[in-house]
Design a protein around this motif. Structure first.
Motif, PDB file in Angstrom:
ATOM      1  N   UNK A  47      45.260  50.174  48.049  1.00  0.00           N
ATOM      2  CA  UNK A  47      45.506  48.768  48.034  1.00  0.00           C
ATOM      3  C   UNK A  47      44.381  48.065  47.700  1.00  0.00           C
ATOM      4  N   UNK A  48      43.323  48.379  48.222  1.00  0.00           N
ATOM      5  CA  UNK A  48      42.003  47.582  48.431  1.00  0.00           C
ATOM      6  C   UNK A  48      41.449  47.777  46.674  1.00  0.00           C
ATOM      7  N   UNK A  49      41.565  49.008  46.099  1.00  0.00           N
ATOM      8  CA  UNK A  49      41.299  49.463  45.051  1.00  0.00           C
ATOM      9  C   UNK A  49      41.951  48.750  43.997  1.00  0.00           C
ATOM     10  N   UNK A  50      43.370  48.801  44.038  1.00  0.00           N
ATOM     11  CA  UNK A  50      44.367  48.099  43.198  1.00  0.00           C
ATOM     12  C   UNK A  50      43.815  46.676  43.133  1.00  0.00           C
ATOM     13  N   UNK A  51      43.814  45.924  44.295  1.00  0.00           N
ATOM     14  CA  UNK A  51      43.324  44.515  44.445  1.00  0.00           C
ATOM     15  C   UNK A  51      42.235  44.206  43.599  1.00  0.00           C
ATOM     16  N   UNK A  56      39.499  41.328  40.603  1.00  0.00           N
ATOM     17  CA  UNK A  56      38.053  41.473  40.865  1.00  0.00           C
ATOM     18  C   UNK A  56      37.186  40.141  40.720  1.00  0.00           C
ATOM     19  N   UNK A  57      37.488  39.657  39.497  1.00  0.00           N
ATOM     20  CA  UNK A  57      36.526  38.662  39.225  1.00  0.00           C
ATOM     21  C   UNK A  57      36.835  37.442  40.136  1.00  0.00           C
TER      22      UNK A  57
END
Length: 107
Positions: A47-51, A56-57
């Motif tokens: 979930x952290x990677x997807x977020x 990201x920006x």
């Protein structure tokens, strides 16, 4: 080729959409932003990677502003963070607008 108008739209879209996603998650999801524990480690939560990919920006811009308000950024760090944020937002916006153009060309 990208002209100055396209670049401006890419910057606006690349900053507005991720910030809206982050604010929406905070407001409607009632979800606290994930915390990074001390030390270097590999993040295993998907979930952290997807977020990070989706917003990201926006996450980076919020962190940059928070650190600047606390006085933890030197002037060189602030300039570098600003340039990175704008570059990342431009790339993000370009990809989003390219996807929208490709989807609008579908029959």
């Amino acid at each position: 080729m990208v002209n100055s108008g396209d670049l401006f739209v890419c910057l606006v879209a690349g900053l507005a959409i991720p910030l809206a996603i982050v604010d929406g998650l905070k407001a409607f999801g009632g979800v606290a932003m994930p915390k990074q524990p001390q030390g270097l480690h590999f993040e295993r939560r998907p979930g952290i990677w997807l977020l990070a990919v989706i917003a990201g920006p926006g996450l980076f811009a919020e962190r940059m502003l928070d650190e600047a308000r606390r006085g933890r950024l030197t002037s060189a760090d602030a300039v570098n963070a600003f340039v990175i944020t704008l570059g990342w937002a431009a790339i993000y916006g370009f990809i989003l607008l390219s996807l929208v153009r490709a989807m609008s060309a579908l029959p």
